[in-house]
Design a protein around this motif. Structure first.
Motif, PDB file in Angstrom:
ATOM      1  N   ARG A 266      13.552  48.293  41.547  1.00  0.00           N
ATOM      2  CA  ARG A 266      13.094  48.739  42.873  1.00  0.00           C
ATOM      3  C   ARG A 266      13.529  50.177  43.113  1.00  0.00           C
ATOM      4  O   ARG A 266      14.728  50.475  43.062  1.00  0.00           O
ATOM      5  CB  ARG A 266      13.763  47.892  43.968  1.00  0.00           C
ATOM      6  CG  ARG A 266      12.974  46.701  44.372  1.00  0.00           C
ATOM      7  CD  ARG A 266      13.574  46.037  45.609  1.00  0.00           C
ATOM      8  NE  ARG A 266      12.989  44.709  45.691  1.00  0.00           N
ATOM      9  CZ  ARG A 266      13.471  43.632  45.068  1.00  0.00           C
ATOM     10  NH1 ARG A 266      14.581  43.711  44.374  1.00  0.00           N
ATOM     11  NH2 ARG A 266      12.845  42.483  45.174  1.00  0.00           N
TER      12      ARG A 266
ATOM     13  N   LEU B  10      25.484  42.887  51.221  1.00  0.00           N
ATOM     14  CA  LEU B  10      25.850  41.680  51.968  1.00  0.00           C
ATOM     15  C   LEU B  10      27.331  41.364  51.805  1.00  0.00           C
ATOM     16  O   LEU B  10      27.933  41.704  50.779  1.00  0.00           O
ATOM     17  CB  LEU B  10      25.013  40.495  51.477  1.00  0.00           C
ATOM     18  CG  LEU B  10      23.492  40.625  51.612  1.00  0.00           C
ATOM     19  CD1 LEU B  10      22.784  39.456  50.932  1.00  0.00           C
ATOM     20  CD2 LEU B  10      23.070  40.728  53.078  1.00  0.00           C
TER      21      LEU B  10
ATOM     22  N   LEU C 294      20.417  45.279  51.868  1.00  0.00           N
ATOM     23  CA  LEU C 294      20.648  45.020  50.440  1.00  0.00           C
ATOM     24  C   LEU C 294      22.126  44.748  50.173  1.00  0.00           C
ATOM     25  O   LEU C 294      22.480  44.137  49.170  1.00  0.00           O
ATOM     26  CB  LEU C 294      20.187  46.222  49.610  1.00  0.00           C
ATOM     27  CG  LEU C 294      18.667  46.389  49.516  1.00  0.00           C
ATOM     28  CD1 LEU C 294      18.292  47.798  49.068  1.00  0.00           C
ATOM     29  CD2 LEU C 294      18.070  45.361  48.562  1.00  0.00           C
TER      30      LEU C 294
ATOM     31  N   LYS D 198      18.424  30.104  55.356  1.00  0.00           N
ATOM     32  CA  LYS D 198      19.183  30.812  54.317  1.00  0.00           C
ATOM     33  C   LYS D 198      20.227  31.730  54.968  1.00  0.00           C
ATOM     34  O   LYS D 198      21.359  31.837  54.505  1.00  0.00           O
ATOM     35  CB  LYS D 198      18.210  31.636  53.489  1.00  0.00           C
ATOM     36  CG  LYS D 198      18.421  31.524  51.985  1.00  0.00           C
ATOM     37  CD  LYS D 198      17.545  32.537  51.294  1.00  0.00           C
ATOM     38  CE  LYS D 198      16.882  31.971  50.065  1.00  0.00           C
ATOM     39  NZ  LYS D 198      16.055  32.984  49.367  1.00  0.00           N
TER      40      LYS D 198
ATOM     41  N   PRO E  60      14.111  38.676  45.283  1.00  0.00           N
ATOM     42  CA  PRO E  60      12.929  38.361  44.484  1.00  0.00           C
ATOM     43  C   PRO E  60      12.701  39.425  43.408  1.00  0.00           C
ATOM     44  O   PRO E  60      13.013  40.597  43.622  1.00  0.00           O
ATOM     45  CB  PRO E  60      11.783  38.362  45.504  1.00  0.00           C
ATOM     46  CG  PRO E  60      12.315  39.050  46.711  1.00  0.00           C
ATOM     47  CD  PRO E  60      13.803  38.926  46.694  1.00  0.00           C
ATOM     48  N   THR E  61      12.191  39.011  42.284  1.00  0.00           N
ATOM     49  CA  THR E  61      11.962  39.986  41.196  1.00  0.00           C
ATOM     50  C   THR E  61      10.669  40.760  41.447  1.00  0.00           C
ATOM     51  O   THR E  61       9.797  40.307  42.132  1.00  0.00           O
ATOM     52  CB  THR E  61      11.850  39.300  39.819  1.00  0.00           C
ATOM     53  OG1 THR E  61      10.943  38.226  39.930  1.00  0.00           O
ATOM     54  CG2 THR E  61      13.187  38.799  39.361  1.00  0.00           C
TER      55      THR E  61
ATOM     56  N   TRP F 188      20.995  33.488  48.870  1.00  0.00           N
ATOM     57  CA  TRP F 188      20.682  34.716  49.625  1.00  0.00           C
ATOM     58  C   TRP F 188      21.009  35.992  48.871  1.00  0.00           C
ATOM     59  O   TRP F 188      20.534  37.071  49.222  1.00  0.00           O
ATOM     60  CB  TRP F 188      21.417  34.687  50.966  1.00  0.00           C
ATOM     61  CG  TRP F 188      22.909  34.546  50.825  1.00  0.00           C
ATOM     62  CD1 TRP F 188      23.806  35.546  50.597  1.00  0.00           C
ATOM     63  CD2 TRP F 188      23.664  33.336  50.875  1.00  0.00           C
ATOM     64  NE1 TRP F 188      25.075  35.027  50.502  1.00  0.00           N
ATOM     65  CE2 TRP F 188      25.012  33.676  50.675  1.00  0.00           C
ATOM     66  CE3 TRP F 188      23.312  31.991  51.070  1.00  0.00           C
ATOM     67  CZ2 TRP F 188      26.042  32.715  50.656  1.00  0.00           C
ATOM     68  CZ3 TRP F 188      24.344  31.050  51.062  1.00  0.00           C
ATOM     69  CH2 TRP F 188      25.686  31.413  50.860  1.00  0.00           C
TER      70      TRP F 188
ATOM     71  N   GLU G  62      16.215  42.752  39.264  1.00  0.00           N
ATOM     72  CA  GLU G  62      16.076  42.467  40.706  1.00  0.00           C
ATOM     73  C   GLU G  62      17.358  42.796  41.468  1.00  0.00           C
ATOM     74  O   GLU G  62      17.339  42.922  42.692  1.00  0.00           O
ATOM     75  CB  GLU G  62      15.663  40.998  40.922  1.00  0.00           C
ATOM     76  CG  GLU G  62      16.744  39.945  40.663  1.00  0.00           C
ATOM     77  CD  GLU G  62      16.924  39.565  39.186  1.00  0.00           C
ATOM     78  OE1 GLU G  62      16.498  40.333  38.292  1.00  0.00           O
ATOM     79  OE2 GLU G  62      17.507  38.492  38.926  1.00  0.00           O
ATOM     80  N   LEU G  63      18.465  42.951  40.759  1.00  0.00           N
ATOM     81  CA  LEU G  63      19.743  43.250  41.423  1.00  0.00           C
ATOM     82  C   LEU G  63      20.084  44.747  41.369  1.00  0.00           C
ATOM     83  O   LEU G  63      21.193  45.153  41.726  1.00  0.00           O
ATOM     84  CB  LEU G  63      20.875  42.423  40.787  1.00  0.00           C
ATOM     85  CG  LEU G  63      20.668  40.891  40.788  1.00  0.00           C
ATOM     86  CD1 LEU G  63      21.872  40.184  40.166  1.00  0.00           C
ATOM     87  CD2 LEU G  63      20.407  40.352  42.197  1.00  0.00           C
TER      88      LEU G  63
ATOM     89  N   PHE H 139      15.823  43.203  53.548  1.00  0.00           N
ATOM     90  CA  PHE H 139      16.159  42.347  52.410  1.00  0.00           C
ATOM     91  C   PHE H 139      17.214  41.291  52.756  1.00  0.00           C
ATOM     92  O   PHE H 139      17.730  40.602  51.875  1.00  0.00           O
ATOM     93  CB  PHE H 139      16.629  43.195  51.220  1.00  0.00           C
ATOM     94  CG  PHE H 139      15.520  44.010  50.627  1.00  0.00           C
ATOM     95  CD1 PHE H 139      14.681  43.473  49.650  1.00  0.00           C
ATOM     96  CD2 PHE H 139      15.274  45.313  51.053  1.00  0.00           C
ATOM     97  CE1 PHE H 139      13.651  44.221  49.109  1.00  0.00           C
ATOM     98  CE2 PHE H 139      14.243  46.070  50.525  1.00  0.00           C
ATOM     99  CZ  PHE H 139      13.420  45.534  49.549  1.00  0.00           C
TER     100      PHE H 139
ATOM    101  N   PRO I 161      18.764  37.771  54.154  1.00  0.00           N
ATOM    102  CA  PRO I 161      18.240  36.406  54.186  1.00  0.00           C
ATOM    103  C   PRO I 161      17.732  36.058  55.584  1.00  0.00           C
ATOM    104  O   PRO I 161      18.189  36.631  56.573  1.00  0.00           O
ATOM    105  CB  PRO I 161      19.454  35.556  53.800  1.00  0.00           C
ATOM    106  CG  PRO I 161      20.648  36.421  54.036  1.00  0.00           C
ATOM    107  CD  PRO I 161      20.196  37.827  53.853  1.00  0.00           C
TER     108      PRO I 161
END
Lengths: 204, 465
Positions: B96, B119, B117, B254, A203-204, A199, B55-56, B248, B250
């Motif tokens: 992003r 968590l 975003l 998940k 996603p990229t 989790w 992505e992070l 974003f 889960p």
């Protein structure tokens, strides 16, 4: 990064507590994007009078302290905002070392990223240092190899600093270069984490 | 071995032991904004490095953009270069970006939680000292300098030493007119701005447990004003409910697996903290600062301290300087002090619940003639939600300006400042010398207290309105 081994010069006292990075450098001086001029604006709210002239009551403005490479400050120096420009502004004033009882955590880390040495010292040692520098024209010496401060009277005050940070500062080492060597460890950790905590991975 | 929440998150993120207490710590989220983001991304590029895990990384402009209605990235000309830099460099790196006018844009520490975003159990950094805000969701979040951001972008790790662990237990029911902001200002007033230096703070106790997430974000936001590296609150059902369904976050199985894991992220019963403090919430009144440090916090019915209250010469020098800067006399009551400005906004207090609290006091009342008052919502989503609830009308009818989301007058890096010599009540986090503009005088307070000051034209007790 500029290495730091020894520095010799005047130590200027600025014994207010909780000196924050906003007062060290105003944010608008950073958005202006001219790093070379930051030294002029360090402590501007205290250093200059409203008409733009120098404030004679601000200790670092006194002729004997001009260009001093060492600053002695009250506890929790550099608290507040994370702006790294605070370190650049102090360097622009000619400072290489700040001594205080304690520091803001982010500022403390930012110093080491930029070749500036922050020294934590117990209050009694700070009082000794201030008392001596107030009455003497003799410079102080900071020696990072020996981990000592030599006061104007020749007295030696020991200090401690983190061994890895000391090493990096003495050598002027770059953290990123060192970490990139552990690329395989990072990849391994991430592979395991994608399975353990899917989790977290967006996603990229 | 019994461990604290801080230890559990920390230990789970150690990629490698570097010796002497240093570790390579994995960073799960990197937030970028327009003030420190472009420099960091530029530096990554200039060194021939790459953003390791795009992505992070999440980017949004907030600091150096105007909050004027109809603004663009170029409305504040001096910030246009930063806004454009964040945009171009983020797009180049495939990061992003939530740009101005785009759903999701807002103050980093408002939009991150809001979009799901942030968590529980994650590590998060940003080149902003109020990154600790995100600890309200049970993340280990801390502010870093630009050089350290570059390291994190290039390696998705940071070289770190584990901070000491501190716990602040806050128990008891909050009195009428007392909000999360009053609680944390009271704590800072009681403990001082250096109390948390070298520590991460876990907040616990019944007051915290019964507090909604937005209040917890406010509590954690001011951890850095205690000098702490980070502040966090163990995730619980309130947290899981908040996260569920966010963009974003889960979903489905998940999400269930995540919750199962998140439930383990609590301090063990016998976990040892380096420092523990207990605060009785029942003693907390609406609180406001009088001086130039967040520790200069007093109850609204209290008095500005006198000089005898400081024993050290450095402390006295700071006190005298603060009184002089603020144009106040020692020993005087704070209530009744005339004000010129009110600012409602910032990563401390610009979420929908803050605006609801403020609007509840502003409804059917009007800002005093001598006061200019602004409301700057924390994100585009907050703004739209407030408009859907008609809060914008409440503020506008009461004489407030209703503006676009961003940091605005909290950081004053966007041309929006309290004028020299003017006195403001702000829902922000810092009352430092010059923080809201050269010679600006700032009193920190809750949204409800800020509105109370706006309508009465002077610092006032919201309980009497």
């Amino acid at each position: 990064m500029q290495a730091f081994t020894t520095v010799t010069g005047r130590a200027v006292p600025l014994m207010r507590t909780n000196i924050d990075t906003d007062v060290i450098i105003r944010i608008e001086r950073l958005t202006a994007g001219e790093p070379s001029t930051l030294g002029t604006y360090a402590f501007e709210a205290w250093r200059y009078l409203p008409d733009g002239t120098e404030n004679p009551d601000f200790t670092p403005n006194q002729p004997k302290y001009r260009g001093a490479p060492i600053l002695i400050a009250g506890r929790n120096f550099g608290c507040g905002s994370s702006r790294e420009g605070a370190v650049h502004a102090l360097q622009g004033m000619g400072l290489r070392c700040v001594i205080a009882e304690s520091f803001g955590d982010i500022f403390f880390g930012n110093c080491f990223q930029n070749g500036m040495l922050p020294i934590r010292l117990p209050d009694e040692n700070i009082q000794t240092l201030v008392a001596e520098t107030n009455v003497s024209e003799v410079p102080c010496t900071i020696d990072l190899k020996l981990l000592t401060i030599t006061t104007p009277s020749g007295r030696t005050i020991p200090f401690t600093t983190d061994p890895q940070r000391r090493e990096a500062l003495l050598e002027g080492l770059d953290d990123i270069g060192l970490t990139l060597k552990y690329e395989a460890d990072i990849t391994k950790w991430q592979t395991q984490d994608r399975l353990a905590r899917p989790w977290v991975w967006l996603p990229t | 071995m019994q461990r604290t929440l801080i230890d559990k998150i920390w230990d789970a993120h150690v990629v490698r032991d570097l010796g002497d207490g240093w570790v390579l710590l994995h960073i799960d989220r990197i937030l970028l904004h327009d003030l420190s983001g472009p420099g960091a991304l530029q530096d990554v590029k200039a060194r021939g490095l790459k953003v390791r895990n795009r992505e992070l990384v999440i980017a949004t402009p907030d600091h150096a953009v105007s909050s004027a209605p109809g603004r663009t990235g170029e409305t504040f000309a001096q910030g246009a270069r930063l806004w454009a830099g964040l945009k171009t460099l983020s797009q180049e790196a495939g990061i992003r970006l939530f740009d101005l006018g785009q759903d999701g844009q807002g103050i980093v520490h408002v939009m991150g939680p809001e979009l799901g975003l942030v968590l529980p159990g994650t590590t998060l950094i940003c080149g902003d000292s109020h990154t600790c805000t995100n600890g309200g969701l049970g993340a280990l979040a801390f502010g870093v300098g630009t050089s350290e951001s570059v390291h994190a972008l290039a390696t998705q790790t940071m070289r770190q030493r584990k901070p000491k662990r501190m716990r602040i237990r806050i128990d008891g029911e909050l009195g009428h007119g007392v909000s999360a902001k009053d609680v944390i200002l009271h704590v800072i007033g009681a403990l001082g701005t250096a109390a948390g230096v070298e520590h991460a703070i876990e907040y616990s106790g019944s007051t915290i447990r019964s507090m909604p997430i937005e209040g917890r974000l406010t509590i954690c936001n001011l951890s850095v004003e205690l000098g702490a590296k980070s502040g966090l609150i163990a995730a619980d059902d309130t947290t899981f409910e908040y996260i569920a369904g966010r963009q974003f976050a889960p979903e489905g199985a998940k999400f269930d697996a995540a919750v199962k894991h998140w439930r383990t992220l609590v301090s063990d019963d016998d976990a040892k903290f380096d420092r523990e403090v207990a605060i009785d919430a029942r003693t907390i009144a609406p609180t406001i600062t009088w001086g130039t440090s967040p520790q200069h916090a007093i109850a609204i019915d209290g008095r500005i301290p006198d000089l005898a209250s400081e024993v050290t010469s450095a402390g006295r020098e700071s006190l005298v300087a603060a009184l002089e800067y603020m144009g106040l006399q020692p020993g005087q009551p704070i209530a009744g002090t005339k004000i010129d400005w009110v600012f409602i906004g910032s990563c401390t207090n610009s979420r929908i619940s803050d605006l609801r609290d403020a609007a509840a006091i502003a409804r059917n009342r009007h800002v005093a003639d001598n006061v200019t008052a602004w409301v700057v919502p924390g994100s585009l989503r907050v703004k739209r939600q407030a408009e859907a609830e008609g809060l914008d009308r409440v503020f506008i009818d009461a004489g407030f300006e209703w503006r676009e989301p961003g940091c605005s007058m909290c950081v004053a890096a966007n041309g929006e400042r309290v004028p020299p010599g003017a006195r403001a009540v702000s829902t922000t986090n810092r009352n430092f010398v010059g923080r809201q503009g050269p010679r600006a005088r700032t009193h920190l307070a809750s949204p409800a207290m800020a509105v109370a000051a706006a309508i009465s034209g002077s610092i006032s007790d919201v309980r009497r309105i």
